[in-house]
Design a protein around this motif. Structure first.
Motif, PDB file in Angstrom:
ATOM      1  N   PHE A 198       0.871  -1.180   0.000  1.00  0.00           N
ATOM      2  CA  PHE A 198       0.000   0.000   0.000  1.00  0.00           C
ATOM      3  C   PHE A 198       0.900   1.220   0.000  1.00  0.00           C
ATOM      4  O   PHE A 198       1.563   1.518   0.987  1.00  0.00           O
TER       5      PHE A 198
ATOM      6  N   ASN B 284      -8.246   9.697   0.003  1.00  0.00           N
ATOM      7  CA  ASN B 284      -8.551   8.338  -0.437  1.00  0.00           C
ATOM      8  C   ASN B 284      -7.584   7.317   0.154  1.00  0.00           C
ATOM      9  O   ASN B 284      -7.939   6.150   0.334  1.00  0.00           O
ATOM     10  N   ALA B 285      -6.360   7.746   0.463  1.00  0.00           N
ATOM     11  CA  ALA B 285      -5.434   6.863   1.165  1.00  0.00           C
ATOM     12  C   ALA B 285      -5.928   6.624   2.589  1.00  0.00           C
ATOM     13  O   ALA B 285      -5.862   5.499   3.102  1.00  0.00           O
TER      14      ALA B 285
ATOM     15  N   LEU C 119      -9.077   6.702   3.584  1.00  0.00           N
ATOM     16  CA  LEU C 119     -10.247   5.823   3.499  1.00  0.00           C
ATOM     17  C   LEU C 119      -9.815   4.385   3.231  1.00  0.00           C
ATOM     18  O   LEU C 119     -10.392   3.443   3.796  1.00  0.00           O
ATOM     19  N   SER C 120      -8.800   4.206   2.412  1.00  0.00           N
ATOM     20  CA  SER C 120      -8.275   2.859   2.160  1.00  0.00           C
ATOM     21  C   SER C 120      -7.704   2.263   3.443  1.00  0.00           C
ATOM     22  O   SER C 120      -7.928   1.089   3.750  1.00  0.00           O
ATOM     23  N   HIS C 121      -6.953   3.069   4.161  1.00  0.00           N
ATOM     24  CA  HIS C 121      -6.346   2.629   5.422  1.00  0.00           C
ATOM     25  C   HIS C 121      -7.404   2.089   6.383  1.00  0.00           C
ATOM     26  O   HIS C 121      -7.156   1.107   7.092  1.00  0.00           O
TER      27      HIS C 121
ATOM     28  N   PHE D  99     -18.708   5.764  -0.541  1.00  0.00           N
ATOM     29  CA  PHE D  99     -17.690   4.898   0.075  1.00  0.00           C
ATOM     30  C   PHE D  99     -17.742   5.042   1.593  1.00  0.00           C
ATOM     31  O   PHE D  99     -17.703   4.045   2.327  1.00  0.00           O
TER      32      PHE D  99
ATOM     33  N   HIS E 110     -18.896   1.875   4.180  1.00  0.00           N
ATOM     34  CA  HIS E 110     -17.976   1.300   5.161  1.00  0.00           C
ATOM     35  C   HIS E 110     -18.144   1.897   6.561  1.00  0.00           C
ATOM     36  O   HIS E 110     -17.375   1.570   7.466  1.00  0.00           O
TER      37      HIS E 110
ATOM     38  N   PRO F 281      -4.038   6.519  -3.333  1.00  0.00           N
ATOM     39  CA  PRO F 281      -3.355   5.289  -2.953  1.00  0.00           C
ATOM     40  C   PRO F 281      -3.089   4.365  -4.147  1.00  0.00           C
ATOM     41  O   PRO F 281      -3.919   4.246  -5.036  1.00  0.00           O
TER      42      PRO F 281
ATOM     43  N   LYS G   3      -8.940   3.886  -4.104  1.00  0.00           N
ATOM     44  CA  LYS G   3      -9.702   3.128  -3.112  1.00  0.00           C
ATOM     45  C   LYS G   3     -10.783   2.276  -3.757  1.00  0.00           C
ATOM     46  O   LYS G   3     -11.187   1.250  -3.201  1.00  0.00           O
ATOM     47  N   ASP G   4     -11.244   2.690  -4.934  1.00  0.00           N
ATOM     48  CA  ASP G   4     -12.309   1.943  -5.609  1.00  0.00           C
ATOM     49  C   ASP G   4     -11.807   0.662  -6.253  1.00  0.00           C
ATOM     50  O   ASP G   4     -12.602  -0.101  -6.805  1.00  0.00           O
TER      51      ASP G   4
ATOM     52  N   LEU H  36     -10.086  -1.522  -4.361  1.00  0.00           N
ATOM     53  CA  LEU H  36      -9.810  -2.435  -3.253  1.00  0.00           C
ATOM     54  C   LEU H  36     -10.490  -3.788  -3.445  1.00  0.00           C
ATOM     55  O   LEU H  36      -9.957  -4.815  -3.028  1.00  0.00           O
TER      56      LEU H  36
END
Length: 209
Positions: free
Chosen positions: A8, A16-17, A19-21, A75, A79, A180, A192-193, A195
């Motif tokens: 990552f 967005n990083a 949100l990915s985290h 998103f 989540h 990310p 993030k989309d 993932l």
């Protein structure tokens, strides 16, 4: 844990990083993998690729800007990331923050890097702090129980600076252009989309191993 290599590439300046985290732990639990977090400097990567941030490229495209905000909210809702807030100081210069991430990684103290990453993401995208203000950053580090003086000293360390630059250069050479970015082995996924695609690739690699 699986031996599938999943990386990552992140910068604290990317919402967005963040949100990915927040979503990564669930993927790790489902797939039995551990994501390797790789600090990069997003501004440096933009310079290498000639890319610009979405905030710049969509500033005058109202429909696209509105859709991007809608997609981000979807998103967040999907989540349950209700703590997310747009940082009022955006864009924030993350050079020192990312050097701090490298420094925390180099310390080799169990859990230090992970806690630093989690707290800085939270302060950026939940608390809305102006983390490119040295006084704010010092107060934040102290409040979180980090050795602020040690971190500040490490920010000027040649090896720390060199590692962040090398990470960013390597990301560029592997095809990355923003954050990310994810790698499953050598397969790259952006945003993030992706993932779900990342998780599907992890499962595929595990099955074929």
């Amino acid at each position: 844990m699986s031996t599938v290599k999943v990386q990552f590439l992140f910068d604290f300046g990317s919402p967005n990083a963040y949100l990915s985290h927040k979503v990564i732990p669930a993927i790790e639990a489902r797939q039995g993998v551990r994501f390797e977090y790789v600090p990069i400097l997003l501004g440096g990567l933009f310079k290498l690729t000639g890319n610009r941030s979405p905030a710049e490229t969509t500033a005058h495209i109202e429909n696209k800007r509105k859709y991007m905000m809608l997609e981000l909210q979807r998103f967040v809702d999907t989540h349950g990331l209700t703590a997310y807030r747009m940082n009022p100081h955006f864009p924030v210069n993350t050079l020192q923050l990312m050097r701090g991430a490298v420094a925390a990684q180099r310390e080799g103290v169990e859990g230090l890097f992970e806690r630093y990453v989690d707290r800085m993401f939270a302060h950026m995208w939940e608390d809305g702090l102006k983390l490119d203000d040295p006084q704010v950053l010092r107060a934040t580090l102290e409040a979180d129980g980090f050795d602020a003086a040690r971190f500040e000293a490490a920010l000027g360390d040649a090896d720390v600076k060199g590692t962040l630059l090398a990470n960013t250069q390597a990301a560029f050479e592997r095809g990355a252009f923003g954050a990310p970015t994810f790698f499953v082995g050598e397969e790259m996924f952006f945003g993030k989309d992706r993932l779900r695609d990342v998780e599907e690739e992890i499962a595929r690699v595990k099955t074929s191993a």
